[in-house]
Design an enzyme around this catalytic site. Structure first.
Site, short mmCIF file in Angstrom:
data_model
loop_
_atom_site.label_atom_id
_atom_site.label_comp_id
_atom_site.label_asym_id
_atom_site.label_seq_id
_atom_site.Cartn_x
_atom_site.Cartn_y
_atom_site.Cartn_z
CG ASP A 35 -3.08 2.62 4.86
OD1 ASP A 35 -3.35 3.18 3.78
OD2 ASP A 35 -2.93 1.40 4.97
CB ILE A 36 -2.14 7.45 1.81
CG1 ILE A 36 -1.74 6.31 0.87
CG2 ILE A 36 -0.92 8.15 2.38
CD1 ILE A 36 -1.09 6.79 -0.42
CG ASN A 87 -2.86 -9.47 4.71
OD1 ASN A 87 -3.47 -10.14 5.53
ND2 ASN A 87 -3.30 -8.28 4.32
CG HIS A 93 -6.65 -10.74 0.87
ND1 HIS A 93 -7.46 -10.60 -0.24
CD2 HIS A 93 -7.09 -11.82 1.53
CE1 HIS A 93 -8.35 -11.57 -0.24
NE2 HIS A 93 -8.15 -12.32 0.81
CD GLU A 95 -3.77 -5.20 -2.73
OE1 GLU A 95 -3.41 -4.65 -3.78
OE2 GLU A 95 -4.56 -6.16 -2.69
CG HIS A 100 2.75 -3.90 5.22
ND1 HIS A 100 3.04 -4.65 4.09
CD2 HIS A 100 1.44 -3.58 5.11
CE1 HIS A 100 1.95 -4.76 3.34
NE2 HIS A 100 0.96 -4.13 3.95
CG PHE A 101 3.05 -6.16 11.47
CD1 PHE A 101 2.58 -7.39 11.89
CD2 PHE A 101 4.39 -6.03 11.13
CE1 PHE A 101 3.44 -8.48 11.97
CE2 PHE A 101 5.24 -7.12 11.20
CZ PHE A 101 4.77 -8.35 11.62
CG HIS A 102 -2.60 -3.21 7.57
ND1 HIS A 102 -2.94 -2.16 6.74
CD2 HIS A 102 -2.06 -4.17 6.79
CE1 HIS A 102 -2.60 -2.48 5.49
NE2 HIS A 102 -2.06 -3.70 5.50
#
Length: 136
Positions: A35-36, A87, A93, A95, A100-102
Site C-alpha cells: 500500500d502506498i 470493506n 469505508h 475508498e 480488495h483485502f488489506h
C-alpha cells in the site's frame, strides 16, 4: 478463467501495469502489492483480478485465493499481530471501488489499524429470527 478488468479503475490499472506498484505476489486470479499509504510497515493489498465493487459481486473463483495470499503475506512479514480488513461500499469505508483485502501489521497500539468497536447488546430471540430468515 479470464479476468475482467475495468478501464478506469486504479486497481485494474495497477494489475495491467499501467500504474507502477511494488508487487509482492501474483497468480492468474490475484495480485498483491504494498500500500502506498500504509498504516504500518508492510501494509499490503490483496486484489482479485476481476473488477467487482463489492465482495458479493465477485465470482468465487476470484475470491478463493484471497485469504491464502493474505496468510502468505502476514507470514512473510513475520507479523505476530495483524488485521485482515475488507470493506464493501463507501459507507463501510471502501475508498477504491474494487474488492480488495488489506493485510495490516499491528506492531504497537499506535501503529497499524486503529478502530473503535461499538458493540451493542443483542436480543437473542431477534438473533434467532434473523438466522431463520436468512437463505443460503
Amino acid at each position: 478463467m479470464a479476468s475482467k478488468l475495468a478501464v478506469e479503475c486504479v486497481f485494474c490499472k495497477i494489475i495491467r501495469g499501467e500504474i507502477p506498484s511494488v508487487k509482492l505476489f501474483e497468480t492468474a486470479t490475484t495480485f498483491a502489492f504494498l500500500d502506498i499509504g500504509p498504516l504500518s510497515e508492510g501494509h499490503a493489498l490483496v486484489v482479485p483480478k476481476f473488477h467487482a465493487e463489492k465482495m458479493h459481486q465477485l465470482p468465487d473463483e476470484f475470491l478463493a485465493e484471497s485469504m491464502p495470499v493474505a496468510k502468505k503475506i502476514a507470514t512473510a512479514l513475520g507479523a505476530d499481530n495483524y488485521n485482515i480488513l475488507q470493506n464493501n461500499g463507501r459507507l463501510a469505508h471502501q475508498e477504491v471501488p474494487h474488492v480488495h483485502f488489506h493485510v495490516i501489521p499491528k506492531p504497537s497500539t499506535d501503529r497499524g489499524l486503529i478502530m473503535e468497536w461499538s458493540a451493542q447488546k443483542a436480543d437473542v430471540e431477534k438473533l434467532k429470527d434473523l438466522a431463520k430468515s436468512l437463505k443460503f
